[in-house]
Design a protein around this motif. Structure first.
Motif, PDB file in Angstrom:
ATOM      1  N   UNK A 158       0.840  -1.206   0.000  1.00 36.49           N
ATOM      2  CA  UNK A 158       0.000   0.000   0.000  1.00 36.49           C
ATOM      3  C   UNK A 158       0.872   1.252   0.000  1.00 36.49           C
ATOM      4  N   UNK A 159       0.396   2.287  -0.703  1.00 39.74           N
ATOM      5  CA  UNK A 159       1.144   3.545  -0.698  1.00 39.74           C
ATOM      6  C   UNK A 159       0.849   4.268   0.611  1.00 39.74           C
ATOM      7  N   UNK A 160       1.920   4.655   1.317  1.00 37.59           N
ATOM      8  CA  UNK A 160       1.761   5.346   2.598  1.00 37.59           C
ATOM      9  C   UNK A 160       1.934   6.852   2.407  1.00 37.59           C
ATOM     10  N   UNK A 161       2.997   7.217   1.680  1.00 40.90           N
ATOM     11  CA  UNK A 161       3.186   8.632   1.326  1.00 40.90           C
ATOM     12  C   UNK A 161       3.369   8.663  -0.194  1.00 40.90           C
ATOM     13  N   UNK A 162       2.532   9.409  -0.832  1.00 41.11           N
ATOM     14  CA  UNK A 162       2.590   9.452  -2.295  1.00 41.11           C
ATOM     15  C   UNK A 162       3.604  10.515  -2.741  1.00 41.11           C
ATOM     16  N   UNK A 163       4.290  10.205  -3.825  1.00 43.66           N
ATOM     17  CA  UNK A 163       5.239  11.163  -4.401  1.00 43.66           C
ATOM     18  C   UNK A 163       4.557  12.161  -5.322  1.00 43.66           C
ATOM     19  N   UNK A 164       3.231  12.046  -5.456  1.00 40.96           N
ATOM     20  CA  UNK A 164       2.467  12.947  -6.339  1.00 40.96           C
ATOM     21  C   UNK A 164       1.890  14.073  -5.480  1.00 40.96           C
TER      22      UNK A 164
END
Lengths: 416, 76
Positions: free
Chosen positions: A222-228
């Motif tokens: 799961x993505x925890x902190x998105x780079x977007x």
């Protein structure tokens, strides 16, 4: 270097005594003769000076009225003089010197340190198989290149340093811990994703968009902190999208399942006291065993001790010898008492917990129970821990829309 | 321009590191040397170093190194 030069020139120890030995020392000073290790000795002084100044001492002795006596002679000229009639001995020494020099041009030992996830032997075998073999010339070894290759071969290595000291190649490594991958500023856009299932308990975001909240359950990947990072206008419409390397610390509560079992009956070795030793000499690739015919032992342990010959701490020579010992024993069937079994299971569990603690994991709950049934000791349950669970995963940036489409939309706006 | 007195007057220089090591420069001769006392003549005065286990590590025309437990340095 100064000491070696003095030894090569030769030096002597002198004892000076008489009415005014201090005057003798002052005269030496006046003549600019360097002396060292000056000590009061039997009514005078003893000191050391270089061999080349010995002739000048006689004049000073006459001038001061002191007596002098040579106590000891040190250094190469005296050594050669002493053994002048033993030509083969000196020749042997010279050959030995040459041999030691030639041997010093090669790598004779590889030492690996700092491993945790990998074993020393694993790294060493890889180095010997692919990059540097024992017996290779030191000048052919490029430490920087070797460091680079090791980093590529072992992805868990975060830092590696190789250097050659004496005839030993030293490889010192540091490994990254699972789920705690560090994020470099130089990396491209990336998300921080979960390394395993759990619940988020602490979260600090340094860059990127946080996707999860404290207390939320997460699954591996799961993505925890998105780079977007989306920038919105007043009507909540995205006007710009930036892609960054997400960075932050995410601590998650995770569960480790623990299962262990062992038989209550076991064999204990009762040593009979019979043993037999053997020696093995290894010179480069030549191996020679020296032992009497092996005795017939039905059960025995083999204990091997390998000693590498070296001069000083780091000058390893291509010679090693191994002492091999066979110790006979009789297997005796024993049974653990309930207390012993629980103690053993507890110590094995503790080892598991210690391994977790070394990975910077905080143990919050230990729900492991130990029970004995059907002659087997079982330890099973789960361990709840808090640990860092985020790691960087490169982000795929979508292609910008084709220029035609942009033109089309522009025209349509104009027409409107 | 200021020139130090060791150059202009030939003053003796004593340099001490803790109580275990001392260096002397610009001396003329050694007057006395025992395990407890070392006396050195300078151009204008004498330097007397007292202590225990005193030893001259080296002695040259330029400087000398003294080791031991230094308790007192006196310029006489």
């Amino acid at each position: 270097m100064g000491k070696i030069r003095t030894w090569a020139k030769g030096y002597i120890e002198i004892h000076v005594w008489g009415s005014r030995p201090e005057r003798f020392l002052s005269l030496l000073n006046h003549k600019q003769i360097h002396i060292w290790e000056v000590e009061p000795y039997e009514g005078g002084y003893r000191f050391k000076l270089e061999r080349c100044h010995v002739r000048e001492l006689d004049t000073m002795r006459k001038k001061t009225g002191c007596n002098i006596k040579v106590l000891n002679k040190y250094g190469l000229p005296f050594f050669l003089f002493r053994y002048r009639k033993r030509k083969f001995f000196v020749l042997g020494l010279l050959l030995c010197g040459i041999l030691i020099y030639v041997c010093s041009l090669f790598i004779w030992d590889i030492n690996v340190g700092g491993t945790y996830f990998y074993t020393d032997e694993q790294i060493k075998t890889r180095i010997e198989e692919a990059y540097v073999t024992v017996g290779q010339r030191k000048s052919q070894v490029d430490c920087n290149w070797l460091e680079e290759q090791l980093r590529q071969d072992f992805p868990e290595i975060s830092w590696v340093s190789c250097d050659i000291i004496g005839t030993q190649l030293n490889v010192e490594i540091k490994e990254t811990l699972e789920g705690t991958e560090t994020i470099n500023e130089d990396t491209g856009p990336q998300d921080i994703v979960a390394a395993k299932d759990g619940v988020v308990v602490e979260m600090i975001t340094r860059s990127g968009t946080p996707v999860v909240k404290i207390g939320q359950s997460i699954a591996k990947g799961d993505i925890l902190i998105s780079g977007v990072i989306n920038i919105y206008d007043d009507f909540d419409e995205v006007i710009e999208t930036d892609y960054v390397a997400a960075d932050g610390d995410i601590i998650g509560e995770t569960v480790y399942q623990y299962e262990d079992s062992f038989e209550m009956q076991y064999y204990e070795k009762e040593y009979t006291g019979n043993h037999q030793s053997a020696f093995t000499i290894e010179i480069m690739n030549w191996v020679q065993d020296i032992h009497l015919p092996w005795k017939e032992f039905s059960n025995y342990d083999v204990v091997e001790e390998n000693h590498k010959l070296r001069l000083g701490h780091t000058y390893y020579l291509p010679v090693s010898f191994t002492v091999k010992e066979r110790r006979e024993y009789t297997p005796v069937l024993c049974t653990y008492t309930e207390e012993e079994a629980k103690e053993r299971a507890q110590s094995r569990l503790q080892r598991f917990l210690d391994t977790l603690s070394e990975k910077e994991v905080e143990i919050m709950e230990n729900n492991v129970t130990i029970e004995i049934r059907d002659g087997v000791c079982y330890a099973a349950g789960n361990v709840v821990v808090w640990e860092r669970i985020g790691y960087g995963r490169p982000l795929s940036i979508p292609e910008p829309p084709a220029p035609d489409a942009e033109t089309g939309s522009g025209e349509s706006q104009e027409s409107l | 321009m200021q020139v130090t007195s060791d150059l202009t007057e030939g003053a003796t220089i004593a340099r001490i590191h803790g109580t275990r090591e001392a260096w002397l420069e610009n001396y003329q001769s050694l007057l006395e040397y025992t395990n407890e006392r070392i006396r050195v003549a300078g151009k204008h005065n004498e330097v007397c170093i007292e202590g225990s286990g005193m030893r001259i590590e080296y002695y040259s025309a330029i400087d000398m190194k003294i080791t031991g437990i230094i308790q007192k340095i006196e310029f006489v």
